[in-house]
Design an enzyme around this catalytic site. Structure first.
Site, PDB file in Angstrom:
ATOM      1  N   VAL A 131       0.861  -1.182   0.000  1.00 35.48           N
ATOM      2  CA  VAL A 131       0.000   0.000   0.000  1.00 35.48           C
ATOM      3  C   VAL A 131       0.894   1.227   0.000  1.00 35.48           C
ATOM      4  O   VAL A 131       1.811   1.339   0.817  1.00 35.48           O
ATOM      5  CB  VAL A 131      -0.927   0.025   1.229  1.00 35.48           C
ATOM      6  N   CYS A 132       0.642   2.125  -0.939  1.00 34.22           N
ATOM      7  CA  CYS A 132       1.370   3.384  -0.995  1.00 34.22           C
ATOM      8  C   CYS A 132       2.874   3.131  -1.085  1.00 34.22           C
ATOM      9  O   CYS A 132       3.322   2.341  -1.900  1.00 34.22           O
ATOM     10  CB  CYS A 132       0.993   4.239   0.224  1.00 34.22           C
TER      11      CYS A 132
END
Length: 350
Positions: A131-132
């Site tokens: 994520v990210c």
């Protein structure tokens, strides 16, 4: 969740004697100091919600979700929220490994103990999801070489430069390349988790979780990061800034290169060079970006035909508008309007 808010409809139902008992899949979400809390908590809630949804739908299975760190102590996120963790599991099967991001990611990349754990455990997991800026950690562990990945739009170029063996695409909300999934920033982690739930248990389960989270199910992975701010550097030269304002004020105006250069009192060649250097985009791409934003606003707030929107925003025709939407946003104008329209469906244009 259901018990705490007292909503009977969310309380898991007794699956009954005829339901086949399916083991829960173990999801481990890695925690480290300075992580973005929503990168971890968002997927945690989505996976946990799937387990509750399984009960509500009369099924067994779901997920066992663990938020884990190297030492098992509480971890302080970049916003100051402290999250309780368990030690990273050394034994047992991990179905899905989730690696969040945050301002502490670069420091985490320098933690050889954490990187070594990811490098050792990931090959044994059925799936690995970032994520990210969690993509930086996975890349540091050597998991993403030669793979197509995404991350937060503001960190994509940094990821590309730091790990040139990766094929970085800053546009999609999430990407799958084999067993490796990556997603854009913050809330995109929930979109990614819902996609994983859907892959494991089907659309109905994912839709149930999304309804409980009161969110759209689910933004297609290939869809551009619609929520990313359209932030454009302002030129240092006042003449170039004036041209930027001219384009933004009247997206449908005559913004061919000779007209823009004349407005800046420069030759076409000199203007193109100065504009690109100071804005980071060529004049034509900047014009297209501004016109695209104007068209998005029109599609969200009006019921006008695509031809009208296209002419008003400087695209000339609906066909040109469609081509730009597909190239820039990976979605058609009609699909974008259906998803983001905010006006009354029955309203007609004047």
């Amino acid at each position: 969740m259901a018990e705490s808010v007292g909503t009977v409809s969310l309380t898991p139902a007794d699956p009954g004697p005829n339901v086949e008992v399916v083991p829960r899949r173990h999801v481990v979400i890695i925690a480290f100091p300075g992580l973005q809390s929503l990168d971890a908590v968002g997927p945690f809630e989505a996976f946990s919600g799937a387990t509750r949804a399984a009960g509500a739908l009369g099924r067994s299975g779901g997920y066992q979700v663990t938020l884990a760190s190297l030492d098992g102590r509480p971890v302080r996120s970049e916003s100051g929220v402290e999250l309780g963790t368990s030690p990273l599991p050394e034994g047992g099967r991990i179905d899905t490994l989730v690696i969040p991001g945050g301002s502490g990611t670069l420091a985490a990349c320098a933690d050889e103990g954490l990187v070594s754990y990811i490098r050792t455990v990931a090959p044994r997991c059925r799936r690995v999801a970032t994520v990210c800026t969690g993509a930086f950690l996975a890349a540091e562990a050597g998991l993403l070489d030669g793979r197509r990945v995404t991350t937060h739009w503001a960190r994509a170029e940094q990821l590309r430069q730091a790990y040139p063996a990766l094929s970085v695409d800053p546009d999609p909300i999430y990407i799958r390349d084999g067993k490796y999934w990556s997603s854009a920033g913050v809330t995109a982690g929930i979109d990614l988790a819902l996609a994983l739930v859907q892959e494991d248990f089907g659309v109905e389960m994912a839709q149930t979780v999304a309804r409980w989270l009161v969110m759209f199910l689910h933004r297609p992975g290939g869809q551009t990061q619609f929520a990313s701010p359209v932030w454009v550097p302002r030129a240092e030269r006042s003449t170039v800034r004036a041209v930027q304002s001219l384009i933004e004020t009247a997206p449908g105006g005559d913004h061919r290169l000779p007209a823009l250069a004349a407005a800046a009192a420069m030759s076409v060649r000199h203007f193109t060079r100065v504009f690109t250097a100071e804005v980071g985009d060529t004049p034509s791409r900047f014009v297209e970006r501004v016109r695209l934003e104007a068209a998005r606003g029109e599609l969200e707030t009006s019921t006008d035909t695509l031809d009208l929107v296209a002419r008003r925003c400087g695209f000339g025709s609906a066909e040109t508008l469609r081509r730009v939407f597909q190239r820039r946003l990976n979605v058609s104008p009609d699909a974008y309007r259906r998803r983001f329209r905010t006006v009354d469906q029955e309203r007609t244009s004047a």
